[in-house]
Write a protein that holds these residues in place. Structure first.
Motif, mmCIF file in Angstrom:
data_model
loop_
_atom_site.group_PDB
_atom_site.id
_atom_site.type_symbol
_atom_site.label_atom_id
_atom_site.label_comp_id
_atom_site.label_asym_id
_atom_site.label_seq_id
_atom_site.Cartn_x
_atom_site.Cartn_y
_atom_site.Cartn_z
ATOM 1 N N ILE A 272 -11.058 -17.936 2.978
ATOM 2 C CA ILE A 272 -9.633 -17.592 2.896
ATOM 3 C C ILE A 272 -9.451 -16.138 2.464
ATOM 4 N N ILE A 273 -10.184 -15.742 1.423
ATOM 5 C CA ILE A 273 -10.089 -14.367 0.920
ATOM 6 C C ILE A 273 -10.552 -13.371 1.981
ATOM 7 N N ALA A 274 -11.642 -13.698 2.674
ATOM 8 C CA ALA A 274 -12.163 -12.810 3.716
ATOM 9 C C ALA A 274 -11.163 -12.658 4.858
ATOM 10 N N HIS A 275 -10.512 -13.758 5.236
ATOM 11 C CA HIS A 275 -9.534 -13.709 6.323
ATOM 12 C C HIS A 275 -8.342 -12.836 5.928
ATOM 13 N N PHE A 276 -7.868 -12.985 4.699
ATOM 14 C CA PHE A 276 -6.778 -12.148 4.200
ATOM 15 C C PHE A 276 -7.192 -10.671 4.215
ATOM 16 N N THR A 277 -8.414 -10.406 3.740
ATOM 17 C CA THR A 277 -8.909 -9.030 3.663
ATOM 18 C C THR A 277 -8.960 -8.369 5.032
ATOM 19 N N GLU A 278 -9.556 -9.059 5.994
ATOM 20 C CA GLU A 278 -9.683 -8.491 7.332
ATOM 21 C C GLU A 278 -8.317 -8.240 7.962
ATOM 22 N N ASN A 279 -7.409 -9.179 7.814
ATOM 23 C CA ASN A 279 -6.101 -9.023 8.437
ATOM 24 C C ASN A 279 -5.241 -7.981 7.735
ATOM 25 N N TRP A 280 -5.466 -7.752 6.432
ATOM 26 C CA TRP A 280 -4.715 -6.693 5.758
ATOM 27 C C TRP A 280 -5.027 -5.341 6.410
ATOM 28 N N GLY A 281 -6.310 -5.048 6.569
ATOM 29 C CA GLY A 281 -6.681 -3.793 7.210
ATOM 30 C C GLY A 281 -6.262 -3.736 8.663
ATOM 31 N N PHE A 282 -6.433 -4.864 9.377
ATOM 32 C CA PHE A 282 -6.110 -4.903 10.801
ATOM 33 C C PHE A 282 -4.621 -4.637 11.041
ATOM 34 N N TYR A 283 -3.756 -5.344 10.301
ATOM 35 C CA TYR A 283 -2.321 -5.186 10.512
ATOM 36 C C TYR A 283 -1.804 -3.849 9.979
ATOM 37 N N THR A 284 -2.442 -3.336 8.916
ATOM 38 C CA THR A 284 -2.047 -2.017 8.418
ATOM 39 C C THR A 284 -2.248 -0.955 9.491
ATOM 40 N N LEU A 285 -3.423 -0.988 10.123
ATOM 41 C CA LEU A 285 -3.717 0.003 11.162
ATOM 42 C C LEU A 285 -2.968 -0.296 12.455
ATOM 43 N N LEU A 286 -2.787 -1.573 12.766
ATOM 44 C CA LEU A 286 -2.081 -1.938 13.998
ATOM 45 C C LEU A 286 -0.657 -1.387 13.994
ATOM 46 N N THR A 287 0.006 -1.471 12.855
ATOM 47 C CA THR A 287 1.411 -1.063 12.788
ATOM 48 C C THR A 287 1.597 0.410 12.443
ATOM 49 N N SER A 288 0.607 1.020 11.790
ATOM 50 C CA SER A 288 0.829 2.381 11.289
ATOM 51 C C SER A 288 -0.039 3.455 11.926
ATOM 52 N N LEU A 289 -1.080 3.067 12.649
ATOM 53 C CA LEU A 289 -1.995 4.070 13.196
ATOM 54 C C LEU A 289 -1.308 5.054 14.141
ATOM 55 N N PRO A 290 -0.514 4.602 15.134
ATOM 56 C CA PRO A 290 0.174 5.578 15.998
ATOM 57 C C PRO A 290 1.111 6.490 15.208
ATOM 58 N N MET A 291 1.782 5.939 14.194
ATOM 59 C CA MET A 291 2.706 6.725 13.379
ATOM 60 C C MET A 291 1.953 7.798 12.580
ATOM 61 N N PHE A 292 0.818 7.414 11.996
ATOM 62 C CA PHE A 292 0.011 8.370 11.235
ATOM 63 C C PHE A 292 -0.508 9.489 12.129
ATOM 64 N N MET A 293 -0.962 9.131 13.319
ATOM 65 C CA MET A 293 -1.478 10.136 14.248
ATOM 66 C C MET A 293 -0.386 11.108 14.689
ATOM 67 N N ARG A 294 0.818 10.597 14.821
ATOM 68 C CA ARG A 294 1.928 11.458 15.251
ATOM 69 C C ARG A 294 2.454 12.319 14.100
ATOM 70 N N ASP A 295 2.663 11.712 12.933
ATOM 71 C CA ASP A 295 3.348 12.415 11.843
ATOM 72 C C ASP A 295 2.434 13.315 11.025
ATOM 73 N N VAL A 296 1.167 12.908 10.843
ATOM 74 C CA VAL A 296 0.263 13.674 9.997
ATOM 75 C C VAL A 296 -0.753 14.472 10.810
ATOM 76 N N LEU A 297 -1.351 13.823 11.798
ATOM 77 C CA LEU A 297 -2.362 14.507 12.618
ATOM 78 C C LEU A 297 -1.750 15.314 13.749
ATOM 79 N N ASP A 298 -0.440 15.160 13.952
ATOM 80 C CA ASP A 298 0.323 15.967 14.908
ATOM 81 C C ASP A 298 -0.124 15.762 16.355
ATOM 82 N N TYR A 299 -0.460 14.523 16.705
ATOM 83 C CA TYR A 299 -0.712 14.184 18.105
ATOM 84 C C TYR A 299 0.622 13.890 18.786
ATOM 85 N N THR A 300 0.679 14.147 20.094
ATOM 86 C CA THR A 300 1.863 13.750 20.853
ATOM 87 C C THR A 300 1.895 12.226 20.934
#
Length: 507
Positions: A272-300
């Motif tokens: 249970i703990i492992a599943h929570f851990t993996e999905n925390w990282g997965f959903y964090t990057l799934l929802t925020s990775l394009p935003m981070f690349m655009r706003d901080v790394l300055d990608y189009t």
């Protein structure tokens, strides 16, 4: 020596089959089930993420031409960001509810039908999405919630399939291969939905994805069975091999789950703990990775979308490799199942923690992109760890355990974007650094707790309640000798015999 092998084969399997060329040999049925499960998860994630792309087209300005010849430029739906967030999140409100019921139903009535029901109803609701959205937004939200309710049964129900179709020495590779469809589905859905929205219309996204899923449902219904015993196309050699190595009967699978012992088991809580851990990282990057690349790394925006898809391709490749390596280690017998599960899960989390920490400390275009891709890609290792651990500790109740762990694993899908949104207000590097440090900490704690609590051994409360009938006991004792023969030795011997059975089918 050849005579002895022939007599052993005849004793265990009966008459030897006639020799056939390799062109006439059938693909093992368990591999066909795995391939269809892979395609099933591709469809599941295509149905899940299609709205993420479609909502952009639905709220974008375009020219409307009316029957009287007048034109109007504007969006089909004037939803603000809050409304869009409710629509996109509504799926998870239903999804989290049916995880445990789905596992229980699959254990009682078979994974084939429950998995099929989940995909079929979600596909139908997907096709109905455009007319429902045009009637009222509340109907769209209701449809998404119900889609989540239906799709919620798919993850746990597939473990009911593996508990009868995946032999111990192939559990990691078969389950990892099937689950890699999750990431391939994500990679396929994003560009395909974009193309349909750009060159056809947003309605077509739902119609095309829904019809593809329904076509898969027809094949699944026609080909797959709940257990090898029910499959009319399986060879005698494969059927005997699966019966002897897995040994799960319909009667055993239908027993009442020991709920108290399940929820008081340390290995279950490790999963249970492992599943929570993996999905925390997965959903964090799934929802925020394009935003981070655009706003901080300055990608189009288009470059950010392409780069954000790369980690999922990497993850799909890692999943495949890790499953094969894990099974190879088990076959060698030099490491216990517990050691293998801990190595893949804890190793992945420690690596992910390190790369998230490096991302927080070094926010440069090239290095951040590489570190985040590696952090997400390493998550593929966990499917050869905790992802198959349910089948180790309680194969009879693996579907229920998957339902329990995925219920908790769905919480990050709701909580992580909320936490990220609360932190990221001015879109500064300092704010993003906090997000990545929190994620690194979650990964580290997941590795620590899984390493302390996990087990790869079948638990006492998960042992079959019905003993083997006398004829089966005699068959084992006559063929293998006394009960002192280890389960691993039997498993290896069964595996060798199946391969030996294939020898007689070759020229």
């Amino acid at each position: 020596m050849a005579v002895d092998q022939d007599s052993e084969y005849t004793h265990f399997y009966g008459e030897q089959p006639e020799k056939t060329s390799w062109l006439q040999r059938k693909i093992k049925r368990r591999y066909i089930v795995a391939i269809l499960a892979f395609l099933g998860f591709c469809n599941i994630y295509m149905l899940r993420v299609n709205l993420s792309v479609a909502v952009v087209a639905m709220t974008s300005n375009h020219t409307h031409i009316y029957s009287n010849g007048t034109q109007h430029v504007g969006p089909d739906f004037d939803w603000d960001s809050k409304t869009q967030g409710i629509i996109l999140a509504s799926f998870f409100y239903g999804y989290i509810v049916t995880q445990i019921p789905g596992g229980y139903l699959a254990t009682r009535y078979g994974g084939k039908r429950i998995f099929l029901w989940g995909v079929t109803t979600t596909a139908i609701l997907t096709i109905l999405t455009p007319p429902l959205a045009r009637v009222h937004t509340s109907l769209l939200v209701a449809a998404r919630i119900f889609s989540g309710l239906c799709e919620g049964v798919t993850y746990p129900s597939i473990h009911a399939i593996w508990s009868r179709w995946a032999p111990p020495l192939e559990q990691s590779r078969i389950t990892a291969f099937a689950f890699s469809g999750i990431y391939m589905g994500t990679v396929i859905a994003m560009p395909l939905a974009g193309i349909l929205a750009e060159y056809v219309n947003w309605d077509s996204i739902f119609y095309v994805f829904g019809l593809i899923a329904l076509a898969w449902c027809l094949v699944w219904w026609a080909v797959v069975e709940d257990s090898p015993d029910q499959d009319r196309s399986i060879t005698d050699q494969e059927l005997e091999y699966l019966r002897n190595t897995i040994g799960v009967t319909t009667k055993e699978a239908g027993t009442n789950p020991p709920w108290i012992k399940i929820f008081s088991s340390k290995p279950v809580w490790a999963i249970i703990i492992a599943h929570f851990t993996e999905n925390w990282g997965f959903y964090t990057l799934l929802t925020s990775l394009p935003m981070f690349m655009r706003d901080v790394l300055d990608y189009t925006l288009d470059a950010a979308g392409i780069l954000a898809a790369f980690p999922y391709i990497l993850m799909a490749v890692v999943v495949q490799i890790s499953g094969y390596i894990a099974d190879t280690f088990r076959a060698d017998g030099k490491m216990t199942t517990t050691q293998i599960r801990k190595m893949f899960t804890c190793g992945a989390y420690l690596g992910q923690s390190m790369f998230m920490l490096l991302t927080a400390l070094i926010m440069k275009r090239g290095t951040s992109t590489i570190f985040l891709s590696l952090a997400l890609g390493l998550g593929g290792l966990t499917w050869a760890g905790f992802g198959v651990n349910h089948l180790d500790v309680a194969p009879n109740y693996a579907a229920i355990l998957m339902g329990i762990s995925n219920t908790v694993g769905t919480i990050p899908g709701i909580l992580s974007p909320t936490v990220t949104g609360a932190i990221i207000k001015d879109k500064t590097e300092e704010e993003w650094r906090i997000v990545f440090l929190i994620t690194a900490g979650v990964y580290f704690m997941g590795a620590l707790l899984y390493g302390l609590m996990a087990s790869g051994e079948r638990q006492d409360w998960a042992e079959p309640q019905e003993p083997l009938i006398d004829s089966e006991k005699e068959k084992e004792e006559n063929y293998y000798g006394t009960a002192e023969t280890t389960e691993y030795d039997k498993e290896e011997q069964y595996y060798d015999e199946e391969e030996e059975g294939e020898y007689y089918e070759q020229e």
